[in-house]
Design a protein around this motif. Structure first.
Motif, PDB file in Angstrom:
ATOM      1  N   VAL A 113      -1.236   6.455  -6.289  1.00  0.00           N
ATOM      2  CA  VAL A 113      -0.423   5.222  -6.408  1.00  0.00           C
ATOM      3  C   VAL A 113       0.785   5.414  -6.171  1.00  0.00           C
ATOM      4  O   VAL A 113       1.439   4.594  -5.490  1.00  0.00           O
ATOM      5  CB  VAL A 113      -0.720   4.867  -8.139  1.00  0.00           C
ATOM      6  N   LEU A 114       1.318   6.565  -6.708  1.00  0.00           N
ATOM      7  CA  LEU A 114       2.871   6.887  -6.034  1.00  0.00           C
ATOM      8  C   LEU A 114       3.005   7.197  -4.842  1.00  0.00           C
ATOM      9  O   LEU A 114       4.189   6.780  -4.347  1.00  0.00           O
ATOM     10  CB  LEU A 114       3.364   8.190  -7.059  1.00  0.00           C
ATOM     11  N   ASP A 115       2.132   7.813  -4.039  1.00  0.00           N
ATOM     12  CA  ASP A 115       2.196   8.069  -2.803  1.00  0.00           C
ATOM     13  C   ASP A 115       2.462   6.578  -2.051  1.00  0.00           C
ATOM     14  O   ASP A 115       2.973   6.735  -1.030  1.00  0.00           O
ATOM     15  CB  ASP A 115       1.320   9.023  -2.171  1.00  0.00           C
ATOM     16  N   SER A 116       1.618   5.786  -2.238  1.00  0.00           N
ATOM     17  CA  SER A 116       1.251   4.563  -1.767  1.00  0.00           C
ATOM     18  C   SER A 116       2.361   3.501  -1.871  1.00  0.00           C
ATOM     19  O   SER A 116       2.853   2.594  -1.242  1.00  0.00           O
ATOM     20  CB  SER A 116       0.126   3.647  -2.069  1.00  0.00           C
ATOM     21  N   THR A 117       3.370   3.810  -3.007  1.00  0.00           N
ATOM     22  CA  THR A 117       4.595   3.097  -3.215  1.00  0.00           C
ATOM     23  C   THR A 117       5.716   3.646  -3.045  1.00  0.00           C
ATOM     24  O   THR A 117       7.024   3.234  -3.224  1.00  0.00           O
ATOM     25  CB  THR A 117       4.782   2.516  -4.842  1.00  0.00           C
ATOM     26  N   ALA A 118       5.820   5.011  -2.220  1.00  0.00           N
ATOM     27  CA  ALA A 118       7.028   5.740  -1.994  1.00  0.00           C
ATOM     28  C   ALA A 118       7.851   5.002  -1.060  1.00  0.00           C
ATOM     29  O   ALA A 118       7.088   4.054  -0.044  1.00  0.00           O
ATOM     30  CB  ALA A 118       6.630   6.840  -1.320  1.00  0.00           C
ATOM     31  N   GLN A 119       9.087   4.747  -1.317  1.00  0.00           N
ATOM     32  CA  GLN A 119       9.811   4.109  -0.076  1.00  0.00           C
ATOM     33  C   GLN A 119       9.894   4.645   1.074  1.00  0.00           C
ATOM     34  O   GLN A 119       9.718   5.839   1.276  1.00  0.00           O
ATOM     35  CB  GLN A 119      11.515   4.021  -0.615  1.00  0.00           C
ATOM     36  N   GLN A 120       9.797   3.535   2.320  1.00  0.00           N
ATOM     37  CA  GLN A 120       9.635   4.229   3.468  1.00  0.00           C
ATOM     38  C   GLN A 120      11.104   4.127   3.941  1.00  0.00           C
ATOM     39  O   GLN A 120      12.064   3.463   3.523  1.00  0.00           O
ATOM     40  CB  GLN A 120       8.875   3.103   4.520  1.00  0.00           C
ATOM     41  N   PRO A 121      11.300   5.041   4.652  1.00  0.00           N
ATOM     42  CA  PRO A 121      12.801   5.281   5.297  1.00  0.00           C
ATOM     43  C   PRO A 121      13.395   3.749   5.965  1.00  0.00           C
ATOM     44  O   PRO A 121      12.508   3.124   6.464  1.00  0.00           O
ATOM     45  CB  PRO A 121      12.954   6.138   6.208  1.00  0.00           C
ATOM     46  N   LYS A 122      14.409   3.344   5.948  1.00  0.00           N
ATOM     47  CA  LYS A 122      14.777   2.124   6.696  1.00  0.00           C
ATOM     48  C   LYS A 122      14.941   2.229   8.177  1.00  0.00           C
ATOM     49  O   LYS A 122      15.046   3.333   8.361  1.00  0.00           O
ATOM     50  CB  LYS A 122      16.295   1.786   6.226  1.00  0.00           C
ATOM     51  N   PRO A 123      14.302   1.477   8.856  1.00  0.00           N
ATOM     52  CA  PRO A 123      14.507   1.539  10.248  1.00  0.00           C
ATOM     53  C   PRO A 123      15.640   1.301  10.941  1.00  0.00           C
ATOM     54  O   PRO A 123      16.775   0.997  10.269  1.00  0.00           O
ATOM     55  CB  PRO A 123      13.469   0.461  10.870  1.00  0.00           C
ATOM     56  N   ARG A 124      15.890   2.336  11.630  1.00  0.00           N
ATOM     57  CA  ARG A 124      17.485   2.166  12.411  1.00  0.00           C
ATOM     58  C   ARG A 124      17.546   1.029  13.347  1.00  0.00           C
ATOM     59  O   ARG A 124      16.653   0.381  14.011  1.00  0.00           O
ATOM     60  CB  ARG A 124      17.495   3.317  13.408  1.00  0.00           C
ATOM     61  N   LEU A 125      18.602   0.343  12.947  1.00  0.00           N
ATOM     62  CA  LEU A 125      19.014  -0.799  13.775  1.00  0.00           C
ATOM     63  C   LEU A 125      19.204  -0.538  15.282  1.00  0.00           C
ATOM     64  O   LEU A 125      20.219   0.164  15.446  1.00  0.00           O
ATOM     65  CB  LEU A 125      20.297  -1.579  13.130  1.00  0.00           C
ATOM     66  N   ARG A 126      18.637  -1.212  16.181  1.00  0.00           N
ATOM     67  CA  ARG A 126      18.804  -0.936  17.463  1.00  0.00           C
ATOM     68  C   ARG A 126      19.515  -1.976  18.161  1.00  0.00           C
ATOM     69  O   ARG A 126      19.558  -3.350  17.692  1.00  0.00           O
ATOM     70  CB  ARG A 126      17.675  -0.797  18.224  1.00  0.00           C
TER      71      ARG A 126
END
Length: 139
Positions: A113-126
């Motif tokens: 459960v914790l792994d599935s809700t881990a924050q994903q890194p913000k995508p870099r703005l291109r």
């Protein structure tokens, strides 16, 4: 036992290294290493983790994994719920009260459960391609 302690013990067993021999190689006491393995001491320092990696010849993924396990090996965890919702505070307290009764399957499920809700890194703005071309031309 902590995750780091379990891995350290497994490394010693796999390589046939006694606690005394490892302690001599790391220039620490065997009692300290035993306490680390059994979760009676806090998480090891980054310097000690580096020494263990060198002693066992661990590199790349194995060395990174040992460092990750060390970060997860605080035997006395404190959770600061200030500013969280009442539900989050209640969850932290329930977990603290019930953790010793959780089955290995329940622990694995909570990890999932914790792994599935881990924050994903913000995508870099291109920058759009046409903007980059304008900037290069000084427009």
């Amino acid at each position: 036992m902590t995750p780091f302690g379990a891995r350290l013990r497994a490394l010693r067993a796999e390589r046939g290294v006694t606690l005394k021999r490892l302690a001599e190689g790391l220039q620490v006491s065997a009692a300290y290493l035993s306490a680390l393995e059994h979760g009676r001491r806090g998480a090891p320092s980054a310097g000690l983790v580096h020494q263990v990696n060198e002693f066992f010849g661990l590199i790349w993924d194995e060395a990174d994994e040992l460092a990750r396990l060390a970060r997860l090996s605080h035997p006395r965890v404190t959770v600061n719920t200030a500013g969280l919702t009442p539900e989050q505070t209640a969850l932290a307290n329930r977990l603290a009260q019930a953790i010793h009764r959780l089955t290995p399957e329940a622990v694995a499920a909570l990890h999932a459960v914790l792994d599935s809700t881990a924050q994903q890194p913000k995508p870099r703005l291109r920058r759009p391609a046409h903007s980059a071309g304008r900037a290069a031309r000084g427009v």
